[in-house]
Motif scaffolding. Sequence first.
Motif, PDB file in Angstrom:
ATOM      1  N   ALA A 124      -8.694   5.693  10.565  1.00 54.83           N
ATOM      2  CA  ALA A 124      -7.964   6.488  10.256  1.00 54.83           C
ATOM      3  C   ALA A 124      -6.412   5.972   9.537  1.00 54.83           C
ATOM      4  CB  ALA A 124      -7.691   7.644  10.117  1.00 54.83           C
ATOM      5  N   TYR A 125      -5.708   5.198  10.404  1.00 54.98           N
ATOM      6  CA  TYR A 125      -4.178   4.617   9.843  1.00 54.98           C
ATOM      7  C   TYR A 125      -4.203   3.916   8.727  1.00 54.98           C
ATOM      8  CZ  TYR A 125      -2.132   7.328  13.307  1.00 54.98           C
ATOM      9  OH  TYR A 125      -0.989   7.913  14.543  1.00 54.98           O
ATOM     10  N   THR A 126      -5.520   2.823   8.703  1.00 58.98           N
ATOM     11  CA  THR A 126      -5.623   2.376   7.720  1.00 58.98           C
ATOM     12  C   THR A 126      -5.498   3.163   6.423  1.00 58.98           C
ATOM     13  OG1 THR A 126      -7.012   0.183   9.078  1.00 58.98           O
ATOM     14  CG2 THR A 126      -7.697   0.383   6.729  1.00 58.98           C
TER      15      THR A 126
ATOM     16  N   TRP B 146      -5.104   5.921   5.566  1.00 59.19           N
ATOM     17  CA  TRP B 146      -3.552   6.171   5.111  1.00 59.19           C
ATOM     18  C   TRP B 146      -2.323   5.268   4.402  1.00 59.19           C
ATOM     19  CZ3 TRP B 146       1.487   5.604   8.648  1.00 59.19           C
ATOM     20  CH2 TRP B 146       2.144   6.158   8.093  1.00 59.19           C
ATOM     21  N   ALA B 147      -2.129   4.130   5.327  1.00 58.60           N
ATOM     22  CA  ALA B 147      -1.476   3.409   4.526  1.00 58.60           C
ATOM     23  C   ALA B 147      -1.927   2.887   3.213  1.00 58.60           C
ATOM     24  CB  ALA B 147      -1.788   2.045   5.672  1.00 58.60           C
ATOM     25  N   GLU B 148      -3.551   2.739   3.186  1.00 57.20           N
ATOM     26  CA  GLU B 148      -4.151   2.319   1.642  1.00 57.20           C
ATOM     27  C   GLU B 148      -3.469   3.143   0.526  1.00 57.20           C
ATOM     28  OE1 GLU B 148      -5.689   0.543  -1.916  1.00 57.20           O
ATOM     29  OE2 GLU B 148      -4.881   0.310   0.485  1.00 57.20           O
ATOM     30  N   ALA B 149      -3.900   4.906   1.087  1.00 56.52           N
ATOM     31  CA  ALA B 149      -3.641   5.792   0.250  1.00 56.52           C
ATOM     32  C   ALA B 149      -2.362   5.433  -0.460  1.00 56.52           C
ATOM     33  CB  ALA B 149      -4.129   6.709   0.854  1.00 56.52           C
ATOM     34  N   ASN B 150      -1.108   5.164   0.044  1.00 54.88           N
ATOM     35  CA  ASN B 150       0.165   5.534   0.803  1.00 54.88           C
ATOM     36  C   ASN B 150       0.805   4.113  -0.546  1.00 54.88           C
ATOM     37  OD1 ASN B 150       2.631   6.726   1.912  1.00 54.88           O
ATOM     38  ND2 ASN B 150       0.451   6.767   3.660  1.00 54.88           N
ATOM     39  N   ARG B 151      -0.102   3.345  -0.770  1.00 62.04           N
ATOM     40  CA  ARG B 151      -0.315   1.769  -1.021  1.00 62.04           C
ATOM     41  C   ARG B 151      -0.407   2.165  -2.466  1.00 62.04           C
ATOM     42  NH1 ARG B 151      -2.533  -0.872  -3.940  1.00 62.04           N
ATOM     43  NH2 ARG B 151      -4.390  -0.584  -3.480  1.00 62.04           N
ATOM     44  N   ARG B 152      -1.353   2.552  -2.389  1.00 60.03           N
ATOM     45  CA  ARG B 152      -1.637   3.233  -3.815  1.00 60.03           C
ATOM     46  C   ARG B 152      -0.466   4.223  -4.698  1.00 60.03           C
ATOM     47  NH1 ARG B 152      -6.939   3.338  -1.424  1.00 60.03           N
ATOM     48  NH2 ARG B 152      -6.637   5.883  -1.604  1.00 60.03           N
ATOM     49  N   MET B 153      -0.343   5.453  -3.949  1.00 59.89           N
ATOM     50  CA  MET B 153       0.620   6.274  -4.142  1.00 59.89           C
ATOM     51  C   MET B 153       1.774   5.296  -5.111  1.00 59.89           C
ATOM     52  SD  MET B 153       2.470   9.311  -2.177  1.00 59.89           S
ATOM     53  CE  MET B 153       2.924   8.458  -1.755  1.00 59.89           C
ATOM     54  N   ALA B 154       2.865   4.402  -4.178  1.00 61.25           N
ATOM     55  CA  ALA B 154       3.239   3.546  -4.428  1.00 61.25           C
ATOM     56  C   ALA B 154       3.516   2.549  -5.653  1.00 61.25           C
ATOM     57  CB  ALA B 154       4.243   2.572  -3.295  1.00 61.25           C
ATOM     58  N   ALA B 155       2.295   2.551  -5.716  1.00 62.57           N
ATOM     59  CA  ALA B 155       1.869   1.751  -7.716  1.00 62.57           C
ATOM     60  C   ALA B 155       1.801   2.510  -8.415  1.00 62.57           C
ATOM     61  CB  ALA B 155      -0.016   0.388  -6.864  1.00 62.57           C
ATOM     62  N   SER B 156       1.501   4.122  -8.087  1.00 67.31           N
ATOM     63  CA  SER B 156       0.686   5.117  -8.989  1.00 67.31           C
ATOM     64  C   SER B 156       2.162   5.352  -9.254  1.00 67.31           C
ATOM     65  CB  SER B 156       0.816   6.269  -8.379  1.00 67.31           C
ATOM     66  OG  SER B 156       1.303   7.373  -9.084  1.00 67.31           O
ATOM     67  N   SER B 157       3.552   5.298  -8.671  1.00 65.61           N
ATOM     68  CA  SER B 157       4.691   5.822  -9.309  1.00 65.61           C
ATOM     69  C   SER B 157       5.682   4.893 -10.122  1.00 65.61           C
ATOM     70  CB  SER B 157       5.652   5.567  -7.554  1.00 65.61           C
ATOM     71  OG  SER B 157       5.488   4.964  -7.316  1.00 65.61           O
ATOM     72  N   ILE B 158       4.838   3.528  -9.864  1.00 66.44           N
ATOM     73  CA  ILE B 158       5.773   2.469 -11.077  1.00 66.44           C
ATOM     74  C   ILE B 158       5.099   2.687 -12.657  1.00 66.44           C
ATOM     75  CG2 ILE B 158       5.891  -0.083 -10.921  1.00 66.44           C
ATOM     76  CD1 ILE B 158       6.009  -0.213  -8.299  1.00 66.44           C
ATOM     77  N   ALA B 159       3.742   3.148 -12.260  1.00 69.66           N
ATOM     78  CA  ALA B 159       2.720   2.674 -12.745  1.00 69.66           C
ATOM     79  C   ALA B 159       3.279   3.864 -14.347  1.00 69.66           C
ATOM     80  CB  ALA B 159       1.125   3.171 -12.598  1.00 69.66           C
ATOM     81  N   TYR B 160       3.289   4.981 -13.655  1.00 67.01           N
ATOM     82  CA  TYR B 160       3.410   6.032 -13.675  1.00 67.01           C
ATOM     83  C   TYR B 160       4.610   6.342 -15.389  1.00 67.01           C
ATOM     84  CZ  TYR B 160       5.046  11.066 -14.500  1.00 67.01           C
ATOM     85  OH  TYR B 160       5.280  11.719 -15.546  1.00 67.01           O
ATOM     86  N   CYS B 161       5.804   5.369 -14.089  1.00 64.80           N
ATOM     87  CA  CYS B 161       7.391   5.251 -15.140  1.00 64.80           C
ATOM     88  C   CYS B 161       7.506   4.741 -16.078  1.00 64.80           C
ATOM     89  CB  CYS B 161       8.388   5.177 -13.322  1.00 64.80           C
ATOM     90  SG  CYS B 161       8.775   6.838 -12.481  1.00 64.80           S
TER      91      CYS B 161
ATOM     92  N   GLY C  53       7.754   6.243  -2.979  1.00 68.05           N
ATOM     93  CA  GLY C  53       6.417   6.503  -2.829  1.00 68.05           C
ATOM     94  C   GLY C  53       7.220   4.609  -2.195  1.00 68.05           C
ATOM     95  N   GLU C  54       8.019   3.791  -2.297  1.00 62.55           N
ATOM     96  CA  GLU C  54       7.793   2.600  -2.160  1.00 62.55           C
ATOM     97  C   GLU C  54       8.178   2.981   0.068  1.00 62.55           C
ATOM     98  OE1 GLU C  54      10.767  -1.030  -1.746  1.00 62.55           O
ATOM     99  OE2 GLU C  54      11.274   0.274  -3.344  1.00 62.55           O
ATOM    100  N   HIS C  55       9.173   3.672  -0.014  1.00 57.97           N
ATOM    101  CA  HIS C  55       8.891   3.925   1.226  1.00 57.97           C
ATOM    102  C   HIS C  55       7.991   4.508   1.872  1.00 57.97           C
ATOM    103  CE1 HIS C  55      11.865   5.435   5.445  1.00 57.97           C
ATOM    104  NE2 HIS C  55      10.668   6.901   5.128  1.00 57.97           N
ATOM    105  N   GLN C  56       7.379   4.858   1.865  1.00 56.49           N
ATOM    106  CA  GLN C  56       6.070   5.862   2.463  1.00 56.49           C
ATOM    107  C   GLN C  56       5.286   4.716   2.689  1.00 56.49           C
ATOM    108  OE1 GLN C  56       5.361   8.572   3.699  1.00 56.49           O
ATOM    109  NE2 GLN C  56       7.439   9.190   3.776  1.00 56.49           N
ATOM    110  N   GLN C  57       5.060   4.161   1.215  1.00 55.09           N
ATOM    111  CA  GLN C  57       4.600   2.677   1.490  1.00 55.09           C
ATOM    112  C   GLN C  57       4.830   1.672   2.813  1.00 55.09           C
ATOM    113  OE1 GLN C  57       4.423  -0.517  -1.641  1.00 55.09           O
ATOM    114  NE2 GLN C  57       2.573  -0.859  -1.090  1.00 55.09           N
ATOM    115  N   LYS C  58       5.952   1.431   3.202  1.00 58.12           N
ATOM    116  CA  LYS C  58       6.433   0.572   4.041  1.00 58.12           C
ATOM    117  C   LYS C  58       6.863   0.691   5.531  1.00 58.12           C
ATOM    118  CE  LYS C  58      10.423  -2.001   5.721  1.00 58.12           C
ATOM    119  NZ  LYS C  58      10.682  -2.130   6.658  1.00 58.12           N
ATOM    120  N   LEU C  59       6.653   2.551   5.746  1.00 63.91           N
ATOM    121  CA  LEU C  59       6.503   3.352   6.738  1.00 63.91           C
ATOM    122  C   LEU C  59       4.368   2.916   7.520  1.00 63.91           C
ATOM    123  CD1 LEU C  59       7.531   5.265   8.882  1.00 63.91           C
ATOM    124  CD2 LEU C  59       6.382   7.110   7.131  1.00 63.91           C
ATOM    125  N   ALA C  60       4.145   3.844   6.154  1.00 58.55           N
ATOM    126  CA  ALA C  60       2.505   3.244   6.646  1.00 58.55           C
ATOM    127  C   ALA C  60       2.318   1.825   7.203  1.00 58.55           C
ATOM    128  CB  ALA C  60       2.105   3.749   5.439  1.00 58.55           C
TER     129      ALA C  60
END
Length: 357
Positions: free
Chosen positions: A43-45, A47-62, A172-179
């Motif tokens: 579950a923690y793995t 969560w970390a992967e979902a946050n990695r994808r969200m951070a990548a998504s923010s970069i791609a979207y912007c 996105g970057e903050h959440q990726q690093k935290l997770a």
Amino acid sequence: MYPNRLSRAFTVTALGLLLAACAPSDPYAETSETLSNEVLLPAYTNWAEANRRMAASSIAYCAGNEELDDARQAYLQAQLAWAGLQPLLVGPLGEGNQAWQVQFWPDKKNLVGRQVTALLKRKPDLTKADIENGSVVLQGLTAYEYVLYDKAVDLTDNDTKMLYCPLLQAIGEHQQKLAADILLEWQAKDGMAEQLSKFPNERYAESQEAIADLLRVQVTALDGLKKKLGAPLGRQTKGFPQPFQAEAWRSDATLESIDAALAGAQRLWLGQDDNGLKKLVPADQADLAKRIDAAYGTARKHLEDIMLPFSELIADEAGRARLDALYKDIDALHRLHQTELARALGVQIGFNAHDGD
């Protein structure tokens, strides 16, 4: 002489194996290790992967390489991964108020909207450091959701998008690093996964303490779910609905989040193959295990049947009645865990983070 020494060595080895086979097993240690390896760490793995994808998504979207709907989907996956993790907040993420960095809830006074607006006026060229050193209100999923969904933010306007994009990417970057950091703490030598598997250790003197910890966080999460449903239903405001106190109300992911949290709690109960907390229920209390199974089944089925936009359900008297019935399902689950299951496992629950709310 050599054959005799070999024979004696073989006899000693065989005796040791026999004694090990006859030694009583520790079901609490076995269950804790199984849950650590098969439920919590995955579950923690995730969560970390979902946050990695969200951070990548923010970069791609912007950068204009992803549509808004794709960015929203990445957020939703991170939100649901987080919701499913809430009944499993044992260890580092459950300490030091770190969970507040992931999600600010309840936001009774629209602090998220107000602080986001104030920050961008003050620092239109904000950096990641501004988020890292700022309020938890700005660091997590609630602020990310605000940018992607709130009607006050028109992302179809390019200037508005460019104004909010640095914030989106910083969160996105903050959440990726935290997770990622939390996952490393789980996987490290003498980390959380190992502490739930080998006893004694610096956190748990014995396996019963680990099981007690797992049950307590589950009880706290189920009580928290009651708050997340009860607050918007108006249970603390004399029956006046408070729809903006719902979790993830802007994205209308409230019921999906509740379902993900219930699924997380159920995984802790069942394990992968009835080898979770359920396995520790004494044989003479098999009826309790059946009632908990049934309670999970009832709540999950109820959710499936009413899986409509939360905003529609809470705006309608009949819809609120259905939500209230779900609240009672979750309340029944909470009480079964807090009283009967705790007693069956010899666990003293005590106070939790939601007491006094």
